[in-house]
Motif scaffolding. Structure first.
Motif, short mmCIF file in Angstrom:
data_model
loop_
_atom_site.label_atom_id
_atom_site.label_comp_id
_atom_site.label_asym_id
_atom_site.label_seq_id
_atom_site.Cartn_x
_atom_site.Cartn_y
_atom_site.Cartn_z
N ASN A 1 2.18 15.83 12.12
CA ASN A 1 0.99 16.38 12.77
C ASN A 1 -0.32 15.99 12.11
OD1 ASN A 1 3.32 18.00 13.62
ND2 ASN A 1 1.76 18.97 14.91
N ILE B 1 -3.99 13.96 12.28
CA ILE B 1 -4.93 13.64 13.35
C ILE B 1 -5.05 12.12 13.41
CG2 ILE B 1 -7.28 13.99 14.22
CD1 ILE B 1 -5.79 16.62 13.84
N PRO B 2 -4.63 11.50 14.52
CA PRO B 2 -4.56 10.02 14.54
C PRO B 2 -5.91 9.36 14.39
CG PRO B 2 -4.08 10.93 16.71
CD PRO B 2 -4.13 12.08 15.77
N SER B 3 -6.98 10.07 14.75
CA SER B 3 -8.29 9.42 14.70
C SER B 3 -8.93 9.52 13.32
CB SER B 3 -9.21 10.01 15.75
OG SER B 3 -9.32 11.40 15.56
N LEU B 4 -8.23 10.14 12.36
CA LEU B 4 -8.82 10.26 11.02
C LEU B 4 -7.96 9.52 10.00
CD1 LEU B 4 -9.84 14.04 11.05
CD2 LEU B 4 -11.26 12.04 11.56
N THR B 5 -8.62 8.94 9.00
CA THR B 5 -7.89 8.27 7.93
C THR B 5 -7.21 9.31 7.06
OG1 THR B 5 -9.77 8.40 6.44
CG2 THR B 5 -9.62 6.43 7.81
N GLU C 1 -9.65 11.40 5.35
CA GLU C 1 -10.36 12.32 6.25
C GLU C 1 -9.47 13.45 6.75
OE1 GLU C 1 -13.47 8.98 7.93
OE2 GLU C 1 -11.55 9.34 8.92
N ALA D 1 -9.81 15.74 4.11
CA ALA D 1 -11.17 16.27 4.05
C ALA D 1 -11.41 17.33 5.11
CB ALA D 1 -12.17 15.13 4.21
N LEU D 2 -10.68 17.21 6.23
CA LEU D 2 -10.75 18.20 7.31
C LEU D 2 -10.59 19.60 6.73
CD1 LEU D 2 -10.90 17.73 10.35
CD2 LEU D 2 -8.44 17.74 10.41
N PHE E 1 -5.44 4.62 8.53
CA PHE E 1 -5.21 5.57 9.61
C PHE E 1 -3.72 5.86 9.73
CE2 PHE E 1 -9.38 4.01 10.69
CZ PHE E 1 -10.01 5.13 11.22
N ALA F 1 -1.61 5.57 12.03
CA ALA F 1 -0.83 4.52 12.67
C ALA F 1 -0.52 3.37 11.71
CB ALA F 1 -1.56 3.99 13.90
N ARG G 1 -2.81 17.25 2.60
CA ARG G 1 -3.69 18.08 3.43
C ARG G 1 -3.36 19.56 3.25
NH1 ARG G 1 -3.27 17.33 9.84
NH2 ARG G 1 -1.32 18.41 9.45
N TYR H 1 -6.52 3.87 15.64
CA TYR H 1 -7.96 4.11 15.63
C TYR H 1 -8.61 3.22 14.59
CZ TYR H 1 -7.65 8.30 18.48
OH TYR H 1 -7.47 9.17 19.50
N VAL I 1 -16.31 15.42 9.25
CA VAL I 1 -15.06 14.80 9.69
C VAL I 1 -14.84 15.01 11.18
CG1 VAL I 1 -12.59 14.84 9.43
CG2 VAL I 1 -14.04 14.98 7.42
N ARG J 1 -14.98 8.41 17.05
CA ARG J 1 -13.89 7.42 17.17
C ARG J 1 -13.17 7.56 18.49
NH1 ARG J 1 -11.76 8.23 11.02
NH2 ARG J 1 -13.76 7.66 10.07
N ARG K 1 -1.70 18.60 20.81
CA ARG K 1 -1.00 18.67 19.55
C ARG K 1 -1.98 18.68 18.39
NH1 ARG K 1 3.93 17.36 17.90
NH2 ARG K 1 4.01 16.19 15.96
N THR L 1 -2.63 21.72 15.92
CA THR L 1 -2.52 21.52 14.48
C THR L 1 -3.74 22.08 13.76
OG1 THR L 1 -1.29 19.51 14.93
CG2 THR L 1 -2.12 19.80 12.70
#
Ligand SMILES: Nc1ncnc2c1ncn2[C@@H]1O[C@H](COP(=O)(O)OP(=O)(O)OP(=O)(O)O)[C@@H](O)[C@H]1O
Ligand SMILES: [Mg+2]
Lengths: 246, 788
Positions: free
Chosen positions: A108, A110-114, A117, A120-121, A148, A150, A164, B402, B418, B425, B688, B692
């Protein structure tokens, strides 16, 4: 409900969790399922608890109640003397935000964050976090911080998820089948990371698994069946995660 | 029912609010298209039938005076089928209970039988026939209604300086006055301007035109050449003070109606296209998401042996349902709005019956167009679904990849939180979708600019015309050019503070082979009450030699300042002279030419004459002034400025108000639909992720910010684009009303922009809130159990 209650560890001897006749049922009438059938449980700070049990025995349900994702149908549940079982939505959100770290079977992220990050969230909203870099170093991912999800393997993604979860120095760490989607070696690396957190930060850690081998790394092993605790075993010495083999 | 259809019904139920949003946007486009096209059909068929049934003439002319025998000469012109001559006079009316006078045109009825051309349509009472004068009159419907006149009522008219009472015999309509307003007016003012008919004898006697005529109408045989007949008519009428014949294309009522149809034509294509494109985009987004969600289902269906065709049809059926819903709603909406607009048109255009005619071909076209829009919308997604090999579809979609957004790559990443980076993005990963969303929101903003730009433009023209140019209280026109000393009589009337002379002369202005017929207005060089204004708003001092003309007229004639214009008088001594263009004036209604009054009189060679005067009247003595004025023998008509102005305001307010409501609804619907749909789709795609965030301790509000942050950013980008687009729309649409008869300046105010921004922002916010309510239903536990 004082803010301090979620983070202070002043009374290491008092139980972190205290559950009495904790029950959770889903549905009504004929379709009613007793996921937890009234169990008593105490967990102390710094403990590493492994929960075993057949599929459908209520492991995830227990973890969800302890983690503040759900509320019990009956019985009482206290977190450091605070009525977690009777908390409202806002109270649960604050509890999760300040006290709990989660690690899930499917990462789980977040795919758009490295990687950095994603960590950092949490550090952005936590009261006394470590830096994302520190957290990622603890799980051995110092070199892959700007990738990322992916671009990471499953095991690496899971370790990011652990970083995290622990970056806010949570009082408890909840892991639901953290190695379920991983092969043996990757799984071991993930368990080592969890073990290290537990040892170095003194975080109460609960690990749900189907894999009884992992019981050896625990202080305590709980076995669930049909919503009851049917077995409880204390290990006098914990095996290091690196020595496990399955 | 097949199981696939059962699945369709269940899926649609789950998608109902999104499907509804798409259908409603589509319905807006269709409603607009059906409304405008049906209005065009209604107006055109009604007009054509009215022209045919009531024998609307094809060529018209006014003249000073010709004996009735000339009529035979005119009838002998090759190509002329029917000639009708008569008398037309301007008239001032004294209405019971109304202090300010009204003006109008009074025309003669034939001595025998009824009119052969421009036949009247009786609304109430009876038509006047026969030679004898009975003290009765026929009144045009618009004026009668505005002033609540019925058959049997009496009105007093000042005819050729003589005041007389008339009983209203009937209320009528005329194909010559579908638009019942003075020539050149953009909007009617039925309270202060009317048209009337009375028997020839009585009118002839009153105007000393017995046995003569001063206007004529002609109808041509099929295939006759209009220009040739016009030339022949002008030639014949030359000795009789002909003012130049013209065809329907210069007929005031006809051109006003034609301009309206032209505007509708533009609207019927442009806006529906915009709405339907937005609907196509929304269908595409909804279906694309649906097919992604159903990857595995598609794979299983294929594994079980369903053919590509069956699966493709299954997904196409979604859009068929949406199109069906949208079309039904669109037709209903179009008919509803069309009927209301027809009522509005009734204020402007008077037909025996203007009924809303649903153009059935338009409905077919609408269904076709929206089906095409929907099919374009789903085609891509359906093709993707059909192409999916079963084995691949069984595997979950690979995690989306991304990369840092452009602004971050440029090194500004550190500045952002963030969650803000997540939004950036996400936008960058789907640039097409993001730009289409921006485009749709911008359009919603843009269409709101148009009606307000119209309102502000009209307001500007009214203020310009009546505060900057014309500062008089009343304009009094004389029956005939009179000696300059007449002005002194007006000055002596009670309450008159200032009086300035006006000399008007009908002329033909020519430059090269371009020519126009109009009236040169002679004014004092530095007139106070009627100021000739240049494009920078300064008064032009009329030179002792030379002519000042409208900028638009200079364009039409192709002349510049300093070049020479040839002037040919069309009345009186029919002098010919040439003058240099000394300046260009800025005006918005019709075209005008001005000369210093002394210079004009010198050229006309009839001595110092005036035929109108502008007066300012002290408010305290207004009633006394009006009473004196109504009794004055020389005054042909009296026009009270504020009365006209107020009339304009009322009619404009009414029509702009209705348009504004329609545009407002449409814009709100688009903004609402787009934001709602985008929010729902990203909610579905990111369930999802959002769950999360909730699990790791984000509050509902924080998660909502993540969900709609992206949309807010897009809305922020869209708003300024929308203002630009809207300004462009307004410019293009106002250009279509930039004719020789009416021009509207493009006035874009901060209020107009603020209103558009506000409407779109509020609609977006409300729909975002609605979509966010679904966040409460996020299944935190369930979402963690499985991969998506
Ligand atoms: N939302 C729900 N609605 C109805 N029943 C549920 C729900 N969630 C769990 N259950 C039921 O509660 C029981 C306990 O489920 P739980 O997820 O805790 O099992 P588990 O021990 O975690 O199983 P596994 O090892 O398969 O993950 C099961 O019988 C399950 O079917
Ligand atoms: Mg489970």
């Amino acid at each position: 409900m004082a803010h301090a209650a979620f983070t202070s560890a002043e009374s290491d001897l008092a139980p972190v969790f205290q559950a009495r006749a904790l029950a959770k049922t889903y549905g009504e009438g004929d379709a009613m399922v007793r996921a937890l059938a009234g169990l008593d449980l105490e967990c102390r700070a710094g403990e590493l608890v492994v929960v075993l049990g057949a599929s459908g025995s209520g492991k995830s349900t227990l973890l969800n109640l302890l983690g503040g994702l759900d509320t019990p149908t009956s019985g009482s549940l206290f977190y450091r003397g605070w009525d977690l079982g009777g908390a409202d939505e806002a109270g649960l959100t604050r509890y999760r935000r300040e006290a709990v770290g989660f690690v899930f079977q499917f990462y789980n992220l977040i795919p758009s964050l490295t990687a950095r990050e994603n960590v950092a969230l949490i550090t952005e909203i936590a009261a006394d976090p470590m830096t994302p870099e520190e957290a990622l170093h603890m799980v051995g991912l110092g070199a892959r911080m700007d990738h990322f999800p992916a671009q990471l393997s499953g095991g690496e993604q899971q370790r990011v998820a652990i970083a995290r979860a622990i970056a806010k120095r949570p009082a408890v760490l909840m892991c639901d089948e953290p190695t379920g989607a991983l092969d043996v070696n990757t799984g071991k690396a993930v368990l080592e990371a969890i073990e290290r957190i537990n040892r170095e930060l003194g975080t109460l850690t609960l690990i749900i698994t189907h894999n009884s081998v992992m019981a050896e790394m625990a202080d305590r092993v709980l076995t669930l069946s049909d919503g009851h605790i049917t077995g409880e075993k204390h290990n006098l010495t914990r095996a290091a995660a690196s020595t496990l083999a399955w | 029912m097949s199981l696939l259809d059962l699945k369709l019904i269940r899926d649609l139920r789950a998608l109902k609010s999104q499907a509804a949003a798409v259908a409603i946007v589509m319905a807006c486009g269709l409603a607009m298209m059906i409304m405008t096209r049906s209005l065009i059909v209604s107006l055109e068929t009604t007009r054509d039938a009215y022209y045919r049934d009531n024998h609307f003439a094809q060529i018209f002319s006014r003249l000073k005076r010709a004996p009735n025998s000339v009529s035979a000469q005119l009838a002998a012109i090759p190509g002329v089928a029917t000639v009708q001559t008569g008398i037309a006079l301007s008239v001032t009316l004294d209405l019971p209970g109304v202090i300010e006078p009204a003006t109008g045109l009074i025309q003669s009825l034939p001595e025998q039988g009824e009119l052969t051309l421009n036949r009247l349509h009786l609304r109430a009472g009876r038509i006047l026939v026969g030679r004898e004068s009975t003290g009765e009159i026929l009144v045009g419907e618009a004026f009668a209604q505005a002033n609540q006149l019925k058959p049997g009522d009496e009105i007093a008219a000042v005819l050729y300086g003589r005041r007389q009472n008339f009983r209203i015999a009937g209320i009528v309509l005329s194909p010559e006055f579908i638009f019942e307003a003075p020539p050149g007016a953009a909007l009617p003012n039925n309270k202060t301007y009317g048209v009337f008919w009375m028997p020839y004898k009585e009118l002839a006697r009153a105007s000393n035109l017995d046995g003569a005529f001063n206007q004529l109408s002609l109808q041509l045989v099929p295939g006759a050449s209009e220009p040739a007949v016009i030339a022949a008519v002008d030639h014949i009428l030359r000795p009789y003070g002909g003012r130049g014949a013209y065809g329907r294309t210069s007929h005031p009522s006809h051109t006003r109606l034609r301009d309206e149809i032209n505007i509708l034509n533009g609207l019927s294509i442009g806006f529906p296209l915009v709405f339907l494109s937005v609907a196509a985009f929304m269908t595409n987004a909804v279906m694309g998401r649906q097919i992604t969600l159903q990857r595995e289902q598609i794979a299983i269906l294929k594994a079980f042996g369903f053919s590509n065709g069956e699966i493709g049809r299954h997904y196409l059926k979604f859009s068929i349902v949406i199109v069906a819903g949208g079309t039904a709603l669109g037709v209903l909406g179009g008919v509803f709005l069309g009927e209301r607009l027809v009522d509005m048109y009734h204020v402007f255009f008077r037909f025996p019956a203007l009924n809303f005619q649903l153009a059935s071909t338009v409905v077919v076209l609408a269904v076709l167009v929206s089906s095409i829009a929907a099919i374009i919308g789903v085609a891509g997604s359906v093709r993707a679904a059909v192409r999916l090999p079963p084995a691949e579809a069984m595997r979950p979609e690979p995690p989306s990849s991304y990369r840092p957004a452009l602004v971050e790559r440029l090194g500004f990443g550190r500045l952002f939180t963030v969650t803000f980076r997540m939004a950036l993005r996400n936008i960058e990963r789907r640039p097409v979708r993001a730009s289409l969303t921006v485009g749709a929101l911008a359009l919603a903003t843009g269409i709101l600019i148009v009606p307000n730009a119209f309102r502000d433009g009209i307001g500007y023209v009214l203020d310009y015309q009546w505060d900057l140019i014309q500062r008089q209280t009343v304009m009094v026109s004389l029956i005939e050019p009179s000696p300059a000393r007449t002005l002194a009589d007006f000055k002596a009337l009670p309450g008159v503070i200032l009086a300035e002379p006006v000399r008007g002369a009908a002329v033909e202005l020519r430059a090269g082979n371009q020519f126009r017929r109009l009236s040169i207005t002679g004014l004092p060089a530095q007139a106070e009450l009627f100021r000739v204004i240049d494009s920078s708003g300064r008064q032009i001092s009329l030179p002792p030699e030379g002519i000042v003309i409208s900028r638009k007229l200079a364009d039409v004639l192709g002349v510049k300042i300093g070049e020479i214009l040839f002037v040919r008088g069309l009345e009186g001594k029919r002098v010919e002279f040439s003058v240099p263009v000394a300046g260009l004036s800025e005006d918005f209604a019709g075209t005008a030419a001005y000369m210093e009054i002394g210079a004009l009189n010198r050229h006309l060679g009839e001595g110092d004459r005036i035929n109108a005067a502008y007066l300012t009247v002290g408010a305290g003595q207004w009633n006394e002034f009006l009473h004196a004025m109504k009794a004055s023998p020389r005054a042909g008509s009296v026009v009270v400025k504020n009365k006209i102005r107020q009339g304009f305001r009322e009619t404009t307010a009414q029509s702009i108000g209705l348009l504004q409501q329609i545009y407002l609804t449409f814009a709100a619907v688009v903004a609402f639909g787009i934001v709602y749909n985008s929010a729902r789709i990203s909610l579905s795609e990111r369930q999802r992720e959002l769950a999360t965030l909730r699990v790791i301790g984000f509050t509902r509000g924080e998660v909502a910010t993540v969900l709609v942050g992206e949309l807010m950013m897009l809305t922020l980008i869209a708003l300024p684009c929308g203002l630009l687009i809207g300004s462009g729309f307004a410019r293009v649409i106002l250009m279509t009303v930039n004719t020789e008869f009416v021009r509207l300046p493009l006035i874009l105010t901060a209020q107009n922009y603020a209103f558009a921004v506000l409407v779109v922002a509020v609609a977006s916010a409300i729909s975002a809130l609605l979509a966010c309510r679904r966040l409460d239903q996020l299944d935190l536990v369930g979402v963690l159990k499985a991969r998506d």
